[in-house]
Write a protein that holds these residues in place. Sequence first.
Motif, PDB file in Angstrom:
ATOM      1  N   LEU A   1      -8.078  -0.168   1.178  1.00 35.06           N
ATOM      2  CA  LEU A   1      -6.801   0.228   0.592  1.00 35.06           C
ATOM      3  C   LEU A   1      -5.774  -0.912   0.596  1.00 35.06           C
ATOM      4  O   LEU A   1      -4.621  -0.718   0.225  1.00 35.06           O
ATOM      5  CB  LEU A   1      -6.232   1.441   1.333  1.00 35.06           C
ATOM      6  CG  LEU A   1      -7.043   2.730   1.165  1.00 35.06           C
ATOM      7  CD1 LEU A   1      -6.586   3.798   2.152  1.00 35.06           C
ATOM      8  CD2 LEU A   1      -6.936   3.257  -0.261  1.00 35.06           C
ATOM      9  N   GLY A   2      -6.198  -2.078   1.048  1.00 38.03           N
ATOM     10  CA  GLY A   2      -5.328  -3.248   0.930  1.00 38.03           C
ATOM     11  C   GLY A   2      -4.373  -3.484   2.095  1.00 38.03           C
ATOM     12  O   GLY A   2      -3.457  -4.295   1.988  1.00 38.03           O
TER      13      GLY A   2
ATOM     14  N   SER B   1       0.810  -1.222   0.000  1.00 33.39           N
ATOM     15  CA  SER B   1       0.000   0.000   0.000  1.00 33.39           C
ATOM     16  C   SER B   1       0.846   1.277   0.000  1.00 33.39           C
ATOM     17  O   SER B   1       0.306   2.369  -0.071  1.00 33.39           O
ATOM     18  CB  SER B   1      -0.928   0.026   1.215  1.00 33.39           C
ATOM     19  OG  SER B   1      -1.609  -1.194   1.319  1.00 33.39           O
TER      20      SER B   1
ATOM     21  N   ALA C   1      -2.000   6.473   1.099  1.00 31.83           N
ATOM     22  CA  ALA C   1      -3.052   5.659   1.706  1.00 31.83           C
ATOM     23  C   ALA C   1      -3.369   6.127   3.128  1.00 31.83           C
ATOM     24  O   ALA C   1      -4.527   6.106   3.552  1.00 31.83           O
ATOM     25  CB  ALA C   1      -2.630   4.187   1.705  1.00 31.83           C
TER      26      ALA C   1
END
Lengths: 651, 252
Positions: free
Chosen positions: B214-215, B111, B124
């Motif tokens: 956002l992972g 990210s 992020a």
Amino acid sequence: MTKLNSKIPEGLIKDKWANYKAHQNLVNPANKRKLDVIIVGTGLAGGAAAASLAELGFKVKNFCYQDSPRRAHSIAAQGGINAAKNYPNDGDTVYRLFYDTIKGGDYRAREANVYRLAEVSNDIIDQATAQGVPFAREYGGLLDNRSFGGALVSRTFYARGQTGQQLLLGAYSALSRQIGLGNVEMYNRTELMDIVIVDGRARGIVTRNLITGKIESHFAHAVVLGTGGYVNTYFLSTNAMGSNGSASWKAYKKGAFFANPSFVQIHPTAIPQHGDFQSKLTLMSESLRNDGRIWVPAKIEDAKAIREGKLHPNDITDENRDFYLERRYPAFGNLVPRDVAARAAKERTDAGFGIESNPTGEGVYLDFKYAIERLGKDVIEARYGNLFQMYEKITDENPYENPMKIFPALHYAMGGTWVDYELQTTIPGLFSIGEANFSDHGANRLGASALMQGLADGYFVLPYTIQNYLAYEINNPRLDPKEHKEFQDAENDVKSHIDKLMNIKGNTTVDTIHKKLGKVMWNKVGMARSEKGLKEAITEIQQIKKDFWSDVKIPGEVNTLNVELEKANRVADFIEIGELMARDALDRNESCGGHFRLEHITEDGEALRRDDKYMYVSAWEYKGENTEPELHKEELKYEAIEVKTRNYKTA
Amino acid sequence: MASKTINIKVKVWRQKDSNTKGNFETYELSDISTDSSFLEMMDVMNENLVEEGKDPVAFDHDCREGICGMCSLFINGHAHGPDTLITTCQLHMRKFTDGQTITIEPWRVGSFPVIKDLMVDRTAYEQIMQSGGFVSINTGGVPDANAIPIPKEDSDEAMDAASCIGCGACVATCKNSSAMLFVAAKVSQLALLPQGKIEGAKRAKNMIAKMDELGFGNCSNTGACEMECPKGISLAHIARLNREFLVANVKG
Ligand SMILES: Cc1cc2nc3c(=O)[nH]c(=O)nc-3n(C[C@H](O)[C@H](O)[C@H](O)COP(=O)(O)OP(=O)(O)OC[C@H]3O[C@@H](n4cnc5c(N)ncnc54)[C@H](O)[C@@H]3O)c2cc1C
Ligand code: SF4
Ligand code: FES
């Protein structure tokens, strides 16, 4: 004839701001959506302004060079923020805060602005508390205060030694909310390269994307600079590595007058320099002077023995310690204003009493032994723990057991872009807020008052005053930069400026030239200035400028991340700022606040003002590359305060 | 505190941009003062590279006093280097020995993509903050700061949480690349204060949802983040975040 109109409202000092607000123009809600405002900077000033204007309904574009608005250099402020709340019931009032600030600035600040600052100071504390800023509290749950230099009352609010961080994170949270709502378009890692003027008004900016190198134009109905101070001109300072004067300097070259450039503050308590590779100086908060006692050895042979490592400071008895601030200034003692404390340290080290064992031989002690004896180590740790930890990490010495070593360092720019009461520069539609403007601190800033000013400008002043301008803009449609020659010309100028830099292909690194400039500034435009030194400085800086433009070495490419190019672009401006600072210091043939001319000192070594000749703000107008700038004077009138000689010896 | 000098080798990650593969390069440095900071050592390295006409190593930094959160770096396998409770910019060369090889890498987190060399993109984090890291009030019209007394203990604990500098070391250290400590610091700070309490549950829910989107990975309570956090943000804040999150889910 002067072209300066400071637009101070009518009425008694205490009524001016209320009168202004009662009569100014405002923009109606439907029209706000149609108006764009560019704010450069996300520090306390820029961040607070961007959030507040977006909340009001304006369309805001906000810029910073870091990767996040939260990293603006306001984050580093340690000690605290002033407000006239009078929570401790020790006699504070708005007037007293106003008075202390004017006096602290050595009667070189504009009365009306400073009074307004003191007036809105309390709102800032309320606002920050409502945002969730965890200010220090007493056991009863109410807010705690501490005292700071230059005041006889405790009016400083703080959040451990991280007040700037917490206040900035408060503004940043408000800003983040507005970004999330789509009211602010945020541009991180983006540097302002120029200001675009259309028909005599600021209409936008040209920027460089620091990752891709892309040059872009942005339109707005008004442009605000909240880009901080310029003391990195000296290379070494307490400012962040990226702090720069370029935005204000570009504004100057486009017609915004630059005020009091020579007024910079040298902070008395920074960690002394360790060597030539030093990249910056670390501040030890002024709040430490509440509990630390400053001293040097009273005997010159002791000082020498300490420098040679033959004597330990703890082995010097109290009789053989010279607590020189307590000796010279009995009323304020260790809490004299910064300029006074800094000069006193220099006076002692110049006389041979410095204690640092490195080649500089500088440094004085700041000793917590007495406070620890009186209050206990726990109390001192609770008050200053993180500062002590920072000190130990840097110096490898334990300040609970050994006195701290400190020395003055460049810290803050009182000078900056000239603004009127509305914080508007001499370019219509261009505003300047926070440390970037000159307005409130005169020739010396008191501790804990920059945070106050940045947030006052950003939350409570600019959001009003800018509307008085924007009210006339409602019929002006947005411009498309691609279709306007002024934007295209500005972009082309920026590109050719960059090409010019890249094509020098010389042999000297940017830092080498910057350090050279810094030495000249520190030695000749520093804590003690003289006509001879200043004239030499001007010549030397002009030579540095020639060397820079013929021999600077910038590797890499233009259309990509290029840190050396970023630095070169800023240093090119620092060189010119340095020259204007020297010029201004030469013009001001008096001593006042942080500006100390050796020709003008009292018998006991204090600054000697010359109110008959120099009671003015100097505002410099750019006249072209090879022409000398023109000086304009804004006469200062004191109606609410009696002008006196500053005295910190008696109360 | 006698200052001395050391000779070292630095093995640095070089990567032209986010689309190019990177590799290590080794540079030798001599006469580095042990009083220098780690980043001053890197300045010397870069000055040498510039002198040689080469591209200097890109790394993030600004305040150089451990507060802006801009600096990062994995140094010899540790986020912010071998010392504890400090950032890379506060690390000093006295922590290293003559002849040592120092390995310097960027945060390696999906990210936070690498921008160049040691610089990463932490946008992020910004997005997580924008999803709820605030109290929903506007400028002006707020009560007097002393209108609501707050127990000193709560305010002190909120301050502990608020010390987070948003550097990303916790994510970089976590084997799951979770941003829980960062999110917890903000949620916990505001949940501890009456001003922030009102939106506490909603805030927790929104920030966690954004983090997941956002992972960033899940938190498996390993505690590595706490160990490497330069500001000593405590795992206890994650527990408080979980409580707020539970409340949010009960409320629906
Ligand atoms: C170490 C330290 C401690 C301090 N402690 C205190 C204290 O205890 N109390 C107090 O009152 N004051 C203190 N001060 C002073 C105070 O912190 C600053 O004066 C104040 O925070 C400045 O705020 P600002 O918003 O004007 O600028 P800054 O916070 O410096 O923000 C400048 C902004 O402009 C942006 N910017 C700059 N140039 C450009 C460009 N060319 N292009 C695009 N963006 C740009 C930056 O990215 C940043 O967002 C301290 C200062 C220092 C250095
Ligand atoms: S929680 Fe600690 S490691 Fe994580 S971002 Fe905040 S300060 Fe950095
Ligand atoms: S450079 Fe600011 S925290 Fe390291």
